[in-house]
Design a protein around this motif. Structure first.
Motif, mmCIF file in Angstrom:
data_model
loop_
_atom_site.group_PDB
_atom_site.id
_atom_site.type_symbol
_atom_site.label_atom_id
_atom_site.label_comp_id
_atom_site.label_asym_id
_atom_site.label_seq_id
_atom_site.Cartn_x
_atom_site.Cartn_y
_atom_site.Cartn_z
ATOM 1 N N LYS A 238 -35.012 23.465 7.805
ATOM 2 C CA LYS A 238 -35.811 24.429 7.039
ATOM 3 C C LYS A 238 -37.304 24.359 7.369
ATOM 4 C CE LYS A 238 -36.861 25.697 2.281
ATOM 5 N NZ LYS A 238 -36.645 25.380 0.875
ATOM 6 N N THR A 239 -37.862 23.175 7.477
ATOM 7 C CA THR A 239 -39.286 23.027 7.756
ATOM 8 C C THR A 239 -39.608 23.487 9.178
ATOM 9 O OG1 THR A 239 -39.458 21.192 6.210
ATOM 10 C CG2 THR A 239 -41.218 21.394 7.834
ATOM 11 N N ARG A 240 -38.760 23.115 10.141
ATOM 12 C CA ARG A 240 -39.000 23.557 11.516
ATOM 13 C C ARG A 240 -38.884 25.073 11.627
ATOM 14 N NH1 ARG A 240 -36.549 18.444 12.698
ATOM 15 N NH2 ARG A 240 -34.470 19.332 12.907
ATOM 16 N N LEU A 241 -37.978 25.653 10.867
ATOM 17 C CA LEU A 241 -37.851 27.108 10.863
ATOM 18 C C LEU A 241 -39.110 27.750 10.284
ATOM 19 C CD1 LEU A 241 -35.704 29.045 11.841
ATOM 20 C CD2 LEU A 241 -34.698 29.011 9.568
ATOM 21 N N ALA A 242 -39.675 27.155 9.245
ATOM 22 C CA ALA A 242 -40.918 27.668 8.662
ATOM 23 C C ALA A 242 -42.067 27.575 9.676
ATOM 24 C CB ALA A 242 -41.260 26.906 7.388
ATOM 25 N N ILE A 243 -42.144 26.474 10.391
ATOM 26 C CA ILE A 243 -43.165 26.300 11.434
ATOM 27 C C ILE A 243 -42.972 27.365 12.514
ATOM 28 C CG2 ILE A 243 -43.943 24.785 13.308
ATOM 29 C CD1 ILE A 243 -43.160 22.416 11.405
ATOM 30 N N PHE A 244 -41.732 27.539 12.946
ATOM 31 C CA PHE A 244 -41.410 28.507 13.985
ATOM 32 C C PHE A 244 -41.784 29.924 13.545
ATOM 33 C CE2 PHE A 244 -38.422 31.261 16.258
ATOM 34 C CZ PHE A 244 -38.661 30.864 17.565
ATOM 35 N N TYR A 245 -41.403 30.317 12.330
ATOM 36 C CA TYR A 245 -41.741 31.647 11.815
ATOM 37 C C TYR A 245 -43.256 31.852 11.760
ATOM 38 C CZ TYR A 245 -36.933 32.639 10.287
ATOM 39 O OH TYR A 245 -35.590 32.884 10.232
ATOM 40 N N THR B 272 -45.283 14.143 9.183
ATOM 41 C CA THR B 272 -44.062 14.942 9.152
ATOM 42 C C THR B 272 -44.202 16.161 10.056
ATOM 43 O OG1 THR B 272 -43.688 14.222 6.879
ATOM 44 C CG2 THR B 272 -42.421 16.122 7.640
ATOM 45 N N LEU B 273 -45.354 16.816 9.997
ATOM 46 C CA LEU B 273 -45.602 17.968 10.857
ATOM 47 C C LEU B 273 -45.537 17.560 12.320
ATOM 48 C CD1 LEU B 273 -46.408 20.917 11.323
ATOM 49 C CD2 LEU B 273 -48.793 20.188 11.125
ATOM 50 N N SER B 274 -46.145 16.451 12.654
ATOM 51 C CA SER B 274 -46.134 15.951 14.027
ATOM 52 C C SER B 274 -44.705 15.743 14.520
ATOM 53 C CB SER B 274 -46.922 14.653 14.118
ATOM 54 O OG SER B 274 -46.878 14.139 15.421
ATOM 55 N N HIS B 275 -43.882 15.164 13.676
ATOM 56 C CA HIS B 275 -42.468 14.946 14.035
ATOM 57 C C HIS B 275 -41.769 16.274 14.310
ATOM 58 C CE1 HIS B 275 -38.271 13.827 13.862
ATOM 59 N NE2 HIS B 275 -38.124 14.690 12.870
ATOM 60 N N HIS B 276 -41.935 17.236 13.421
ATOM 61 C CA HIS B 276 -41.259 18.527 13.579
ATOM 62 C C HIS B 276 -41.769 19.291 14.801
ATOM 63 C CE1 HIS B 276 -38.809 18.201 10.064
ATOM 64 N NE2 HIS B 276 -39.849 18.089 9.250
ATOM 65 N N LEU B 277 -43.072 19.233 15.052
ATOM 66 C CA LEU B 277 -43.611 19.875 16.249
ATOM 67 C C LEU B 277 -43.051 19.235 17.514
ATOM 68 C CD1 LEU B 277 -47.346 20.375 15.222
ATOM 69 C CD2 LEU B 277 -45.635 22.179 15.604
ATOM 70 N N ASP C 227 -38.049 22.820 23.879
ATOM 71 C CA ASP C 227 -38.651 23.810 24.770
ATOM 72 C C ASP C 227 -38.921 25.144 24.086
ATOM 73 O OD1 ASP C 227 -39.793 24.020 27.254
ATOM 74 O OD2 ASP C 227 -38.001 24.852 28.208
ATOM 75 N N LEU C 228 -39.077 25.125 22.767
ATOM 76 C CA LEU C 228 -39.358 26.354 22.023
ATOM 77 C C LEU C 228 -40.853 26.588 21.845
ATOM 78 C CD1 LEU C 228 -36.614 26.026 19.281
ATOM 79 C CD2 LEU C 228 -36.672 27.676 21.166
ATOM 80 N N LEU C 229 -41.641 25.529 21.960
ATOM 81 C CA LEU C 229 -43.091 25.628 21.770
ATOM 82 C C LEU C 229 -43.818 25.096 22.986
ATOM 83 C CD1 LEU C 229 -43.601 24.163 18.171
ATOM 84 C CD2 LEU C 229 -43.138 26.536 18.814
ATOM 85 N N GLU C 230 -45.036 25.583 23.152
ATOM 86 C CA GLU C 230 -45.939 24.978 24.118
ATOM 87 C C GLU C 230 -47.274 24.758 23.429
ATOM 88 O OE1 GLU C 230 -45.840 27.659 27.392
ATOM 89 O OE2 GLU C 230 -47.372 28.958 26.566
ATOM 90 N N SER C 231 -48.028 23.821 23.955
ATOM 91 C CA SER C 231 -49.304 23.496 23.326
ATOM 92 C C SER C 231 -50.426 23.573 24.356
ATOM 93 C CB SER C 231 -49.255 22.099 22.708
ATOM 94 O OG SER C 231 -49.048 21.130 23.718
ATOM 95 N N ARG C 232 -51.622 23.742 23.834
ATOM 96 C CA ARG C 232 -52.811 23.717 24.673
ATOM 97 C C ARG C 232 -53.953 23.129 23.845
ATOM 98 N NH1 ARG C 232 -53.084 28.759 22.500
ATOM 99 N NH2 ARG C 232 -55.164 29.545 21.982
ATOM 100 N N ARG C 233 -54.892 22.513 24.528
ATOM 101 C CA ARG C 233 -56.048 21.925 23.859
ATOM 102 C C ARG C 233 -57.271 22.779 24.162
ATOM 103 N NH1 ARG C 233 -57.593 17.173 21.627
ATOM 104 N NH2 ARG C 233 -55.644 16.133 22.108
ATOM 105 N N GLU C 234 -58.001 23.093 23.104
ATOM 106 C CA GLU C 234 -59.291 23.765 23.230
ATOM 107 C C GLU C 234 -60.287 22.935 22.442
ATOM 108 O OE1 GLU C 234 -59.314 27.899 22.149
ATOM 109 O OE2 GLU C 234 -57.607 28.348 23.456
ATOM 110 N N GLU C 235 -61.178 22.288 23.182
ATOM 111 C CA GLU C 235 -62.133 21.355 22.613
ATOM 112 C C GLU C 235 -61.385 20.292 21.814
ATOM 113 O OE1 GLU C 235 -65.196 23.557 20.606
ATOM 114 O OE2 GLU C 235 -65.551 24.802 22.361
ATOM 115 N N ARG C 236 -61.618 20.222 20.518
ATOM 116 C CA ARG C 236 -60.940 19.182 19.731
ATOM 117 C C ARG C 236 -59.708 19.704 19.001
ATOM 118 N NH1 ARG C 236 -63.239 18.092 14.171
ATOM 119 N NH2 ARG C 236 -64.056 20.097 13.528
ATOM 120 N N TYR C 237 -59.326 20.936 19.258
ATOM 121 C CA TYR C 237 -58.186 21.551 18.571
ATOM 122 C C TYR C 237 -56.975 21.638 19.494
ATOM 123 C CZ TYR C 237 -61.765 22.999 15.291
ATOM 124 O OH TYR C 237 -62.803 23.003 14.400
ATOM 125 N N ILE C 238 -55.808 21.438 18.909
ATOM 126 C CA ILE C 238 -54.551 21.637 19.632
ATOM 127 C C ILE C 238 -53.883 22.867 19.040
ATOM 128 C CG2 ILE C 238 -52.288 20.689 20.202
ATOM 129 C CD1 ILE C 238 -53.545 17.913 19.988
#
Length: 104
Positions: free
Chosen positions: A29-36, A61-66, A73-84
């Motif tokens: 449920k939480t991962r689905l909320a993050i995905f949505y 908990t968020l870190s674990h779900h991300l 392979d559903l998400l990708e990340s990028r860093r901009e300055e101090r933000y991910i």
């Protein structure tokens, strides 16, 4: 003629381990909320801080779900300055949708 093309297209699609991993990641449920949330944010994605505020869960908990969604392979990340920033990988989601709708 269209029905024949649909049958051949469905025959070319087979469920693979990567599909099972993606569906398993989305089955929480939480991962689905993050995905949505990230789907609604589109191509730009959103920061981890905004995600944490949106789903109202602890950072760890968020870190674990991300991590689970990223490993699937559903998400990708990028860093901009101090933000991910995280965003949904639309090509992977399209692949899952094609798999689900191929037999319908």
């Amino acid at each position: 003629m269209e029905m024949i093309n649909t049958i051949f297209a469905a025959a070319d699609l087979e469920a693979e381990e990567k599909h099972a991993s993606a569906f398993k990641a989305l089955s929480h449920k939480t991962r689905l909320a993050i995905f949505y949330h990230l789907v609604r944010k589109g191509e730009a994605g959103d920061t981890v801080g905004n995600l944490q505020e949106a789903v109202a869960i602890p950072w760890a908990t968020l870190s674990h779900h991300l991590d689970v969604l990223h490993r699937a392979d559903l998400l990708e990340s990028r860093r901009e300055e101090r933000y991910i920033f995280y965003r949904v990988r639309p090509e992977k989601v399209s692949d899952l949708v094609r798999l689900l709708t191929a037999c319908c």
